[in-house]
Enzyme design. Sequence first.
Site, mmCIF file in Angstrom:
data_model
loop_
_atom_site.group_PDB
_atom_site.id
_atom_site.type_symbol
_atom_site.label_atom_id
_atom_site.label_comp_id
_atom_site.label_asym_id
_atom_site.label_seq_id
_atom_site.Cartn_x
_atom_site.Cartn_y
_atom_site.Cartn_z
ATOM 1 N N HIS A 250 5.196 49.208 -46.526
ATOM 2 C CA HIS A 250 4.099 49.455 -47.462
ATOM 3 C C HIS A 250 3.397 50.798 -47.299
ATOM 4 O O HIS A 250 2.799 51.301 -48.238
ATOM 5 C CB HIS A 250 3.081 48.303 -47.426
ATOM 6 C CG HIS A 250 2.092 48.389 -46.311
ATOM 7 N ND1 HIS A 250 2.330 47.846 -45.078
ATOM 8 C CD2 HIS A 250 0.874 48.975 -46.236
ATOM 9 C CE1 HIS A 250 1.291 48.079 -44.286
ATOM 10 N NE2 HIS A 250 0.395 48.761 -44.971
ATOM 11 N N GLU B 227 3.056 56.364 -48.956
ATOM 12 C CA GLU B 227 1.752 57.003 -48.829
ATOM 13 C C GLU B 227 1.747 58.017 -47.672
ATOM 14 O O GLU B 227 1.254 59.123 -47.811
ATOM 15 C CB GLU B 227 0.704 55.909 -48.564
ATOM 16 C CG GLU B 227 -0.681 56.410 -48.215
ATOM 17 C CD GLU B 227 -1.487 56.749 -49.456
ATOM 18 O OE1 GLU B 227 -1.223 56.120 -50.488
ATOM 19 O OE2 GLU B 227 -2.353 57.633 -49.376
ATOM 20 N N ASP B 228 2.266 57.613 -46.538
ATOM 21 C CA ASP B 228 2.047 58.390 -45.315
ATOM 22 C C ASP B 228 3.256 59.140 -44.780
ATOM 23 O O ASP B 228 3.155 59.827 -43.771
ATOM 24 C CB ASP B 228 1.545 57.463 -44.193
ATOM 25 C CG ASP B 228 0.218 56.826 -44.543
ATOM 26 O OD1 ASP B 228 -0.497 57.410 -45.372
ATOM 27 O OD2 ASP B 228 -0.091 55.743 -44.009
ATOM 28 N N ASP C 39 -24.981 20.341 -40.061
ATOM 29 C CA ASP C 39 -23.626 20.118 -40.555
ATOM 30 C C ASP C 39 -22.786 21.385 -40.438
ATOM 31 O O ASP C 39 -21.981 21.698 -41.286
ATOM 32 C CB ASP C 39 -23.633 19.579 -41.986
ATOM 33 C CG ASP C 39 -24.624 20.319 -42.861
ATOM 34 O OD1 ASP C 39 -25.189 21.318 -42.389
ATOM 35 O OD2 ASP C 39 -24.814 19.902 -44.011
HETATM 36 MN MN MN Z 1 -1.512 49.619 -44.410
#
Ligand code: MN
Length: 721
Positions: A71, A75-76, A258
């Site tokens: 994932h 992006e990276d 409770d």
């Molecule tokens: Mn991540």
Amino acid sequence: MPLEQILTGISGYDPNADLELVRRAYDFASRAHEGQTRRSGDPYVTHPVSVAEIIAELKLDIASVCAGLLHDCVEDTTATVEQLTTLFGKEIAFLVDGVTKLGKLPWSTKEEQQAENFRKMLLAMARDIRVILVKLCDRLDNMRSLHHLPPEKQERIAAETMQIYAPLANRLGIAWIKVELEDLAFKYLQPGEYEQLAQEVQKTLAERNEYIETVEKLIAKEMHDHGVPCEVVGRAKHFWSIYQKMKKTGRTFEEIHDAIGFRVVTDNQMNCYQALGVAHQTWTPIPGRFKDYIALPKPNLYQSLHTAVIGPRGERIEVQIRTREMQAVAEHGIAAHWKYKEGKPVDSDKKFAWLRQLMEHQKELRDPTEFLESVKLDLFGDEGYVFTPRGDVKALPKGATPIDLAYAVHSTIGDHCSGARVNGMIVPLRYQLRNGDTVEIITNPNQKPNKDWLNLVKTARARTKIRYLLRKEQRERAIALGKDILDKGLRKKNLTLARSEKDLDHAARELRLGDSDELIIQVGYGKVTVQQVLEKLLPGDTKKADEPERKEKKTEGMLAQLIRKVTRRQSSSGILVAGDADILVRFARCCSPLPGDLVVGYISRGKGVTVHRRDCDKGLDLDPERRIDVSWDGHGKGSHEVAIQVLCADKPGLLATISQSFSDQGVNISQAHCRATENGRAVNTFHASVKDLDQLKGVIRALSRIKGVYSVDRVSAEAPS
Ligand code: MN
């Protein structure tokens, strides 16, 4: 090796899974993230691996697990979606792309942008719910390692989690993720409160565990004695829910009795009801706390019986009773419905009706802010259930009114909804439906939605339909008014609307307005003036008339021009109709509106616009087609007649004091009717002229302070009393 654990986990729930694909995804991610580290100093790939682990815990399919591993690649790292498509196929690449895009949506920015991002998220969810599930797992791992980040980032991410991701997990029915996200977010958002609560829970831990064990045994014994096979588990509620409860009830931790819930898990539905019977027979049930979510599942598919009883030590105990399957759904929600064929949950379309409905709305609402406002309630609000007379069940958000139900049934029923019968009693449209109400919608073919309905409805569906109709009507009113205004203007030049249609089309094009219809609408809205239209229709004629004025304008200084502009906005009546000061206005006698009152206008042919107070009954009866927006121009001038009724003791001198009080406020009485009643009282009606609402309020205040005056009311100036 964590990868091996994930693989073992997958083969546990999906024996036919292609584990080789998962291995390849892992290898790819390790190479892609090579050399990158997390804030903790661990190799970066430990993050996608943890995410994949959570995904496998949810028992999602192989594609989701692989997407979890991959994932962050796009992006990276230098990896691309195209590359992933070639190596892992379209499905996985699509999921990774979806998660990447979601990750880029900045939530805590401007409202408008947030709305647009929210819409994108829902769209992604509708296309493939796995995108959101992978994103949720990603967020959970990020929250678990949040302590490595700087404080500002911690707070932003925690807030986003509390606002968006925890409610989303709840909506998807994944209770354990919701609970963990909430507690983690709580810890960073209110560290002081969190720490204190954690300590208090810790302090009483031994005592609590002993208590839990005792009650568990007690419940189990009763159940078994009555032939109900089951397991009983007692568990402290999560911190965030205890904290919410403390805040809501204003109690301290010790006073929350409770804070522990007991769960009875049995084998079938019949035994659930059997178990409920046993619980109610053994301990006194607390009225109003029983809920049957088995017969009426929550929209997130949750099923269970809920009750609360007075327990063995005289304290309140919450008990949830469910089957093993229901338990699975309660913990895993949508993920529990997964089948490993088409890449989507069984019947997800049918079961998650709310998701499909949201998608419908987003098509109709183009303004993202409007969309956000309307879905927020649908997504994150509490629900209740109501019944139709035929016994159909409809889930509606808290505070919903008959209008919401009417629109939930059918938009035509919504449009003509004039009232409702709730449990046999007639109720007004503003009635807030309660859980379990049986509601019969009353329709009237003459009924139509009005603006006030927008304040009454809670569902996105109703809001969307009402807005749509109001816009349509507003347009129609603008046409009616535009025609009126234009016709009058044209007649002054010996023209008529009917005969000028072609020329109007031409003028419209010159004014860049499409056609004559659009031109008429713009005149109706006050955005185009008659003068502008005449200039286009009769260029020679108006030029002549305008010439001297134009010259004059040029010689005017800036200041003079400004003053002209300002004063032009003033109207003789003090009222602007659709922003225009030049329209003939009269004030309705029935309610005598004053500057400061909320007002509404009604177009009456040939008589201009009649202004009523917004709460005037007579105004409400008028044809809503003719309704038009009016406002005070803010230059309150002139005087307005009002009637004030004063109920007081019938004693000498009081009338003089009252009239003195009027003069003290600088108000003249034009008429007075005084009448003594049998019980030693007097009813006095004064007609007086006031500047505006503030002055009237001053008079009413002064009169109310007089000794012997019982009540002071503004009344209709029309009705003699
Ligand atoms: Mn991540």
